[in-house]
Motif scaffolding. Sequence first.
Motif, mmCIF file in Angstrom:
data_model
loop_
_atom_site.group_PDB
_atom_site.id
_atom_site.type_symbol
_atom_site.label_atom_id
_atom_site.label_comp_id
_atom_site.label_asym_id
_atom_site.label_seq_id
_atom_site.Cartn_x
_atom_site.Cartn_y
_atom_site.Cartn_z
ATOM 1 N N ASP A 142 0.869 -1.191 0.000
ATOM 2 C CA ASP A 142 0.000 0.000 0.000
ATOM 3 C C ASP A 142 0.904 1.239 0.000
ATOM 4 O OD1 ASP A 142 0.888 -0.655 2.605
ATOM 5 O OD2 ASP A 142 -0.837 0.281 3.574
ATOM 6 N N ASP A 187 7.166 3.589 3.971
ATOM 7 C CA ASP A 187 8.037 2.439 4.247
ATOM 8 C C ASP A 187 7.861 1.338 3.209
ATOM 9 O OD1 ASP A 187 5.500 2.097 5.489
ATOM 10 O OD2 ASP A 187 6.287 0.521 6.775
ATOM 11 N N ASP A 188 6.702 1.305 2.544
ATOM 12 C CA ASP A 188 6.537 0.398 1.401
ATOM 13 C C ASP A 188 7.537 0.779 0.303
ATOM 14 O OD1 ASP A 188 3.410 -0.771 1.819
ATOM 15 O OD2 ASP A 188 3.823 1.190 2.663
ATOM 16 N N ASN A 228 -2.290 2.713 3.384
ATOM 17 C CA ASN A 228 -1.702 4.031 3.580
ATOM 18 C C ASN A 228 -2.330 5.051 2.644
ATOM 19 O OD1 ASN A 228 0.180 3.088 5.476
ATOM 20 N ND2 ASN A 228 1.573 2.422 3.840
ATOM 21 N N VAL A 257 2.964 -6.340 2.568
ATOM 22 C CA VAL A 257 3.298 -5.292 3.539
ATOM 23 C C VAL A 257 2.181 -4.252 3.652
ATOM 24 C CG1 VAL A 257 5.793 -5.632 3.340
ATOM 25 C CG2 VAL A 257 4.660 -4.000 1.820
ATOM 26 N N GLY A 258 0.990 -4.662 3.266
ATOM 27 C CA GLY A 258 -0.196 -3.827 3.428
ATOM 28 C C GLY A 258 -1.312 -4.701 3.985
ATOM 29 N N ASN A 287 -1.893 -2.852 9.449
ATOM 30 C CA ASN A 287 -2.179 -3.728 8.301
ATOM 31 C C ASN A 287 -3.244 -4.775 8.640
ATOM 32 O OD1 ASN A 287 -0.381 -2.439 6.637
ATOM 33 N ND2 ASN A 287 1.296 -3.885 7.011
ATOM 34 N N ASP A 337 8.115 -2.203 6.762
ATOM 35 C CA ASP A 337 8.035 -2.974 5.516
ATOM 36 C C ASP A 337 9.398 -3.439 4.991
ATOM 37 O OD1 ASP A 337 5.386 -2.540 5.856
ATOM 38 O OD2 ASP A 337 5.143 -1.158 4.179
HETATM 39 CA CA CA Z 1 2.729 -0.874 4.168
#
Ligand code: CA
Length: 323
Positions: free
Chosen positions: A17, A21-22, A46, A132-133, A175, A249
């Motif tokens: 997302d 940090d993604d 995010n 990572v979301g 998340n 992430d």
């Molecule tokens: Ca994320």
Amino acid sequence: MTHARRTGATPLYLDCDTGVDDSLALAYLLASPETDLVGVGTVSGNIGARQGATNTLDLLALAGRGDVPVAVGAHDPLAGTFGGGPAHIHGHNGVGDVALPPSGLEPVAESAVDLLLRLSHEHAGELRVVAVGPLTNLAMALRQDPTLPGRVADVTIMGGAALHPGNVSPVAEANIANDPEAAAAVLSADWDVTLVPLDVTMRDVLEETDRKALLEAGTALAPWLGEVLDLYLGFYVETFGRRCCALHDPLAAALAVGGVRPAVAPRVHVTVDDSRGPGRGQTICDLRGLHAGYPDQPGARCRVVLETDAPLAPHLMERLLTL
Ligand code: CA
Ligand code: BDR
């Protein structure tokens, strides 16, 4: 643009997302010779899934990797509607309110679910999934094709809080909290999961000096990452008392790739609270084996990372500075 395979590298699908940090996780994966990023799917968290795809494409283009297919995924969680992302953390556009140079690239026509399923066939038995979301896309993929786990090597998830407090409620991490129903489905599916919770992601931080080093890298992508991090480091002053940030992430990405390794990671049963009560979004990790050295629990498919073997920041910086 056609995707050229990195020979000998593990194929990896990233679900994200994007997100400050993604962005770091994406960049880290691009800089990692151990892995071949074969596709990215986006999900609302995010920021909305469509804007997340635009951000992803802009970052990929800056890294000279416009060949990586990016698919837009779920806008809404399984139950309910997306209410907008935390603009005070990730900016109104997800990348810290920085205007990245527009790539001019478009997402692929297929959905993130279809991309993931297709890649799982093309790389059957080998494909590594990093999420990572919120886990909406993965849950929808499982619904659409329950045989998916049989074609996936493993799944690494940034999410949850085992013994650490939550970050969006006393017990829930963002998340998981953004789609608890999806998380419950993903964590009870028949695949090996490495859960990377706040217990470890709040431990290693990136400092303002690191951000300055990115700004001064003189490369194509790293200075933009330095810009994108500005707002994020400001947000964390309230948490850490100085300009620095957690590395949620990218830590999941590094654990998936083997850049850092789990040092304490019990294989235990994890249940997601998807009730409507105050525990909604909590990852209930059965850590009762603490005093016996965390023996594996029979039937458990989830490793919960509680400690890593090395700090992430120096390793992450080394790789980001190459881009
Ligand atoms: Ca994320
Ligand atoms: C997680 O939530 C998102 O805001 C971050 O990108 C990270 O994936 C941390 O709780």
